[in-house]
Design a protein around this motif. Structure first.
Motif, PDB file in Angstrom:
ATOM      1  N   GLY A   1     115.321  89.603 -90.940  1.00  0.00           N
ATOM      2  CA  GLY A   1     116.154  88.792 -90.062  1.00  0.00           C
ATOM      3  C   GLY A   1     115.467  87.591 -89.450  1.00  0.00           C
ATOM      4  O   GLY A   1     115.948  87.051 -88.465  1.00  0.00           O
ATOM      5  N   LEU A   2     114.373  87.143 -90.008  1.00  0.00           N
ATOM      6  CA  LEU A   2     113.701  85.948 -89.497  1.00  0.00           C
ATOM      7  C   LEU A   2     114.506  84.729 -89.973  1.00  0.00           C
ATOM      8  O   LEU A   2     114.225  84.150 -91.014  1.00  0.00           O
ATOM      9  N   GLU A   3     115.517  84.372 -89.198  1.00  0.00           N
ATOM     10  CA  GLU A   3     116.398  83.291 -89.634  1.00  0.00           C
ATOM     11  C   GLU A   3     116.834  82.438 -88.449  1.00  0.00           C
ATOM     12  O   GLU A   3     116.901  82.897 -87.315  1.00  0.00           O
ATOM     13  N   THR A   4     117.108  81.210 -88.745  1.00  0.00           N
ATOM     14  CA  THR A   4     117.654  80.277 -87.771  1.00  0.00           C
ATOM     15  C   THR A   4     118.623  79.358 -88.499  1.00  0.00           C
ATOM     16  O   THR A   4     118.485  79.129 -89.705  1.00  0.00           O
TER      17      THR A   4
ATOM     18  N   PRO B   1     136.976  64.730 -91.610  1.00  0.00           N
ATOM     19  CA  PRO B   1     136.018  64.616 -90.506  1.00  0.00           C
ATOM     20  C   PRO B   1     134.606  64.353 -91.026  1.00  0.00           C
ATOM     21  O   PRO B   1     134.287  64.610 -92.181  1.00  0.00           O
ATOM     22  N   ILE B   2     133.772  63.844 -90.134  1.00  0.00           N
ATOM     23  CA  ILE B   2     132.351  63.756 -90.434  1.00  0.00           C
ATOM     24  C   ILE B   2     131.707  65.022 -89.870  1.00  0.00           C
ATOM     25  O   ILE B   2     132.272  65.681 -88.993  1.00  0.00           O
ATOM     26  N   LYS B   3     130.549  65.368 -90.394  1.00  0.00           N
ATOM     27  CA  LYS B   3     129.854  66.565 -89.938  1.00  0.00           C
ATOM     28  C   LYS B   3     128.541  66.166 -89.285  1.00  0.00           C
ATOM     29  O   LYS B   3     127.812  65.322 -89.800  1.00  0.00           O
ATOM     30  N   MET B   4     128.277  66.807 -88.130  1.00  0.00           N
ATOM     31  CA  MET B   4     127.062  66.533 -87.370  1.00  0.00           C
ATOM     32  C   MET B   4     126.381  67.853 -87.024  1.00  0.00           C
ATOM     33  O   MET B   4     127.046  68.876 -86.878  1.00  0.00           O
ATOM     34  N   PRO B   5     125.048  67.828 -86.879  1.00  0.00           N
ATOM     35  CA  PRO B   5     124.374  69.056 -86.453  1.00  0.00           C
ATOM     36  C   PRO B   5     124.674  69.346 -84.989  1.00  0.00           C
ATOM     37  O   PRO B   5     124.734  68.441 -84.158  1.00  0.00           O
ATOM     38  N   GLY B   6     124.862  70.620 -84.698  1.00  0.00           N
ATOM     39  CA  GLY B   6     125.160  71.052 -83.330  1.00  0.00           C
ATOM     40  C   GLY B   6     124.040  71.909 -82.775  1.00  0.00           C
ATOM     41  O   GLY B   6     122.864  71.668 -83.038  1.00  0.00           O
ATOM     42  N   LEU B   7     124.412  72.965 -82.054  1.00  0.00           N
ATOM     43  CA  LEU B   7     123.433  73.844 -81.434  1.00  0.00           C
ATOM     44  C   LEU B   7     122.720  74.703 -82.464  1.00  0.00           C
ATOM     45  O   LEU B   7     123.322  75.143 -83.439  1.00  0.00           O
ATOM     46  N   ALA B   8     121.439  74.941 -82.222  1.00  0.00           N
ATOM     47  CA  ALA B   8     120.677  75.845 -83.074  1.00  0.00           C
ATOM     48  C   ALA B   8     120.982  77.279 -82.662  1.00  0.00           C
ATOM     49  O   ALA B   8     121.259  77.569 -81.501  1.00  0.00           O
ATOM     50  N   LYS B   9     120.949  78.173 -83.628  1.00  0.00           N
ATOM     51  CA  LYS B   9     121.285  79.566 -83.383  1.00  0.00           C
ATOM     52  C   LYS B   9     120.306  80.445 -84.151  1.00  0.00           C
ATOM     53  O   LYS B   9     119.932  80.123 -85.276  1.00  0.00           O
ATOM     54  N   VAL B  10     119.874  81.545 -83.527  1.00  0.00           N
ATOM     55  CA  VAL B  10     118.992  82.503 -84.192  1.00  0.00           C
ATOM     56  C   VAL B  10     119.667  83.867 -84.209  1.00  0.00           C
ATOM     57  O   VAL B  10     120.490  84.177 -83.349  1.00  0.00           O
ATOM     58  N   GLY B  11     119.326  84.665 -85.197  1.00  0.00           N
ATOM     59  CA  GLY B  11     119.847  86.022 -85.276  1.00  0.00           C
ATOM     60  C   GLY B  11     118.843  87.003 -84.698  1.00  0.00           C
ATOM     61  O   GLY B  11     117.752  86.625 -84.269  1.00  0.00           O
TER      62      GLY B  11
ATOM     63  N   ALA C   1     116.239  90.819 -79.874  1.00  0.00           N
ATOM     64  CA  ALA C   1     116.881  89.518 -79.643  1.00  0.00           C
ATOM     65  C   ALA C   1     115.834  88.560 -79.087  1.00  0.00           C
ATOM     66  O   ALA C   1     114.899  88.970 -78.403  1.00  0.00           O
ATOM     67  N   TYR C   2     116.002  87.292 -79.378  1.00  0.00           N
ATOM     68  CA  TYR C   2     115.086  86.268 -78.875  1.00  0.00           C
ATOM     69  C   TYR C   2     115.845  84.964 -78.738  1.00  0.00           C
ATOM     70  O   TYR C   2     116.946  84.814 -79.259  1.00  0.00           O
ATOM     71  N   GLU C   3     115.259  84.036 -78.009  1.00  0.00           N
ATOM     72  CA  GLU C   3     115.970  82.781 -77.711  1.00  0.00           C
ATOM     73  C   GLU C   3     115.678  81.681 -78.720  1.00  0.00           C
ATOM     74  O   GLU C   3     116.595  81.012 -79.178  1.00  0.00           O
ATOM     75  N   THR C   4     114.423  81.462 -79.043  1.00  0.00           N
ATOM     76  CA  THR C   4     114.056  80.414 -80.001  1.00  0.00           C
ATOM     77  C   THR C   4     112.974  80.934 -80.932  1.00  0.00           C
ATOM     78  O   THR C   4     112.268  81.885 -80.611  1.00  0.00           O
ATOM     79  N   MET C   5     112.859  80.286 -82.089  1.00  0.00           N
ATOM     80  CA  MET C   5     111.835  80.641 -83.059  1.00  0.00           C
ATOM     81  C   MET C   5     111.028  79.405 -83.410  1.00  0.00           C
ATOM     82  O   MET C   5     111.584  78.326 -83.616  1.00  0.00           O
TER      83      MET C   5
END
Length: 149
Positions: free
Chosen positions: A33-36, A53-63, A140-144
């Motif tokens: 599960g080392l993914e972002t 629509p155009i696509k833009m990067p949004g919030l980062a998410k980790v599992g 669970a963790y907040e950022t990687m």
């Protein structure tokens, strides 16, 4: 063929790794599960001439990360860590998963920031089985952060 240079660059094997930052320093046999990922935001301006629509990067998410280890008679480190959670009061930690080379040197590191356990799963029990007892913990963790040596 004779005289040609050989490519000596090989991928690292995934079976030689270590985990630090968990109380009691347990030795794990599996980490998954080392993914972002980055969520995609779709946007279309009202005066756009294209009908898409155009696509833009949004919030980062980790599992969540799941780690598995064998159960030993006197080893209750994962239970003690999990049992220390009480109504939003847990000592969070930074967990580092190291992928090691043949000399034991960390070549690739995943750092899981502000991590805490969310689920502890005991082993399956079967009277006719002959497998080793394995427990798993979900973290669970907040950022990687990924670091390459």
């Amino acid at each position: 063929m004779a005289g040609e240079t050989q490519n000596t660059t090989w991928p690292l094997p995934k079976f030689y790794f270590s985990v630090t930052g968990i109380p009691g320093n347990p030795v794990f046999q599996e980490v998954t599960g080392l993914e972002t990922e980055v969520q995609v935001i779709e946007y279309r301006a009202g005066n756009s001439s294209t009908f898409s629509p155009i696509k833009m990067p949004g919030l980062a998410k980790v599992g969540n990360v799941t780690m598995k280890k064998g159960i030993f008679v006197t080893d209750d480190t994962l239970w003690t860590w999990f049992n220390s959670i009480t109504m939003n009061t847990i000592a969070r930690s930074n967990i580092v998963v190291n992928l090691l080379d043949q000399t034991g040197t960390a070549q690739y590191k995943w750092q899981l920031n502000n991590a805490f356990p969310t689920k502890l799963t005991g082993t399956d029990l079967k009277s006719d089985g002959n497998e080793v007892a394995v427990e798993s913990i979900e973290i669970a963790y907040e950022t990687m952060t990924i670091t390459i040596a």
